[in-house]
Enzyme design. Structure first.
Site, PDB file in Angstrom:
ATOM      1  N   SER A 232      83.820  51.886  41.019  1.00  0.00           N
ATOM      2  CA  SER A 232      82.438  52.013  40.808  1.00  0.00           C
ATOM      3  C   SER A 232      81.889  51.367  42.125  1.00  0.00           C
ATOM      4  CB  SER A 232      82.350  50.835  40.000  1.00  0.00           C
ATOM      5  OG  SER A 232      82.993  49.603  40.364  1.00  0.00           O
ATOM      6  N   ASP A 475      78.217  38.910  38.964  1.00  0.00           N
ATOM      7  CA  ASP A 475      78.788  40.089  39.962  1.00  0.00           C
ATOM      8  C   ASP A 475      78.722  39.749  41.266  1.00  0.00           C
ATOM      9  OD1 ASP A 475      79.643  42.512  40.799  1.00  0.00           O
ATOM     10  OD2 ASP A 475      78.188  43.655  39.720  1.00  0.00           O
ATOM     11  N   HIS A 478      80.041  44.150  43.168  1.00  0.00           N
ATOM     12  CA  HIS A 478      78.919  45.343  43.384  1.00  0.00           C
ATOM     13  C   HIS A 478      78.128  44.722  44.343  1.00  0.00           C
ATOM     14  CE1 HIS A 478      81.089  46.382  39.746  1.00  0.00           C
ATOM     15  NE2 HIS A 478      81.258  47.613  40.288  1.00  0.00           N
TER      16      HIS A 478
END
Length: 500
Positions: A232, A475, A478
């Site tokens: 990702s 998070d 990312h």
């Protein structure tokens, strides 16, 4: 006898008035109708959702990265809990809109939650899940006032050693103008109060890195194809690229199947094909069997290719691969079709192998696949660091800083840089083999140093709606869009220009 004024003559001559009216209609209305028919505004949607990578614990080894300021931790040999999956369901594209836009794009004036209407399930609408907004205007993309070329006397500049400096021209897109931003990267959507993380650019020592020019990129890849392979974080870079290119053209989704893990877009005006190939482990992998209570682990065949991507790379001109974060899960390894061991599995009669054993073997196999099957420019992008502070991902760890580190600052414990060390070793070995093969160029995009300095660029708590049950799921892996990850595409374009 005096001459009558023109308008009086027209009034007295109906035929002349009718003729003049027809001419004015032809000169004004007809071109406008033609322009509207030639440039219709059609909705375009993106589908790139996939199971996101795990948030690794901070109980891992941190090795210094060419700097005495980076601290070293001792490894902790304890299992790293696997985080919950984060699936993103999105609709597929249905068309293409050429849409020039102006640069830079101002930050939206209001980033509060009041801008968005939420459903009872707290799912908020996003440009990703709906029609692409119409271009703000039809002006051509303007060239940044920053330099667009590296001078001849700077060609030996190391792009990967430098500092982050202010850039008031950025951002070059935002969450209202780019359709490719997923919810968990849309850092302004859920109330992030600061915007400074978008206003920095990477300044290598000894030269200025040109800001990404979408026109130049698309001209360079005209008639060519490019593929991204990885997890990702790799997809995160692709979405940054889509956003940067959307200032010139929106692509058409030409994927051969509805499989959201493998997307193909076509920039029809340039005949440029962009592939996104999901392979978080890079090698052949089987998922846990949900019907088998004892099957809780991914099984990796460390010496076998993941043919879902290796079978396609002979069609590409450019290939960018990356991985790392998924290798902190409990895993089972197979070599020569036999069970060779496991990681964090605690299975009877199974050898417990050290952390990073699997990654070393998997990366070596994937690089061998490139050496054997690819002719073009292949780039290995180095590990993307995490920045959890105050605990691991599942125990309240967060990344709340609002500015980059200076490189002479002492950086707190960050992600495991052993992955980066392995990448350097395996790249050097593959580079030696590459010299025996004509046509292949293998390069390293060593962005780890630069990204270590950007603890401010992750979504943190602003990657989702803040509710009691998810408030601790921050998070710090990312990257926000727009944000520091846009620099990867600045570097990508410069590497392509250097090779050309």
């Amino acid at each position: 006898m005096e001459l009558l004024p023109l308008f009086a003559a027209i009034q007295r001559t109906p035929r002349v008035a009718l003729t003049l009216s027809f001419v004015l209609f032809t000169l004004t209305i007809v071109p406008a109708l033609y322009s509207l028919l030639a440039n219709p505004t059609l909705p375009l949607l993106i589908s790139s959702s996939e199971t996101d990578g795990p948030f690794p614990s901070d109980h891992v080894h941190l090795s210094p990265l060419n700097s005495p300021s980076f601290r070293t931790l001792s490894p902790v040999n304890s299992p790293i809990p696997a985080p919950p999956y984060h699936t993103r369901h999105q609709k597929s594209s249905s068309g293409k809109i050429p849409s020039p836009n102006i640069s830079p794009i101002p930050v939206p004036p209001d980033h509060t939650l009041s801008r968005h209407q939420h459903s009872s399930s707290h799912q908020s609408s996003s440009p990703v899940n709906g029609p692409i907004p119409a271009p703000l205007n039809s002006s051509p993309v303007t060239t940044s006032t920053l330099r667009t070329q590296i001078r001849d006397d700077e060609q030996r500049c190391d792009l990967f050693k430098g500092e982050w400096i202010p850039n008031e021209e950025s951002p070059y897109y935002n969450n209202a103008t780019c359709w490719a931003i997923q919810e968990h990267q849309n850092c302004m959507k859920f109330g992030r109060p600061d915007t400074g993380f978008m206003r920095w650019r990477w300044k290598p020592d000894g030269c200025d890195l040109p800001i990404f020019d979408p026109n130049e990129f698309l001209e360079m890849v005209r008639g060519k194809s490019m593929g991204f392979v990885g997890d990702s974080i790799s997809r995160n870079q692709v979405q940054s690229l889509l956003c940067l290119l959307s200032r010139v053209e929106y692509p058409e989704d030409i994927s051969s199947s509805p499989d959201i893990a493998f997307k193909v877009w076509n920039y029809t005006s340039y005949n440029f094909i962009l592939h996104v190939m999901w392979s978080p482990y890079l090698v052949k992998t089987t998922k846990p069997d949900p019907t088998d209570a004892k099957s809780n682990f991914f099984s990796l065949y460390l010496d076998q290719y993941d043919t879902k991507w290796t079978s396609q790379i002979n069609q590409l001109d450019y290939l960018i691969i990356s991985s790392g974060h998924w290798f902190y899960r409990p895993l089972i390894f197979y070599e020569n079709e036999k069970l060779s061991g496991c990681q964090y599995c605690s299975l009877p009669n199974t050898t417990e192998l050290p952390l990073h054993y699997g990654y070393t073997k998997a990366l070596r196999t994937s690089l061998r696949a490139i050496l054997e099957n690819f002719t073009g420019l292949a780039i290995l992008r180095s590990f993307s660091p995490q920045h959890f502070e105050g605990g691991p991902w599942n125990k309240g760890g967060d990344c709340a800083r609002t500015r980059p580190y200076r490189r002479n600052e002492t950086i707190p414990e960050v992600s495991d840089l052993k992955i980066h060390d392995i990448q350097l070793e395996e790249f050097r070995a593959a580079e030696e083999e590459m010299e025996k093969k004509m046509g292949l160029r293998l390069r390293l995009m060593n962005t780890t140093q630069a990204m270590l300095l950007r603890p401010d660029g992750h979504p943190g708590r602003y990657g989702h709606l803040q509710t009691e049950e998810v408030s601790s799921r921050n998070d710090c892996i990312h990257w926000c869009l727009p944000g520091p990850i846009d620099t990867w595409n600045d570097i990508l374009l410069q590497m392509m220009k250097t090779e050309k």
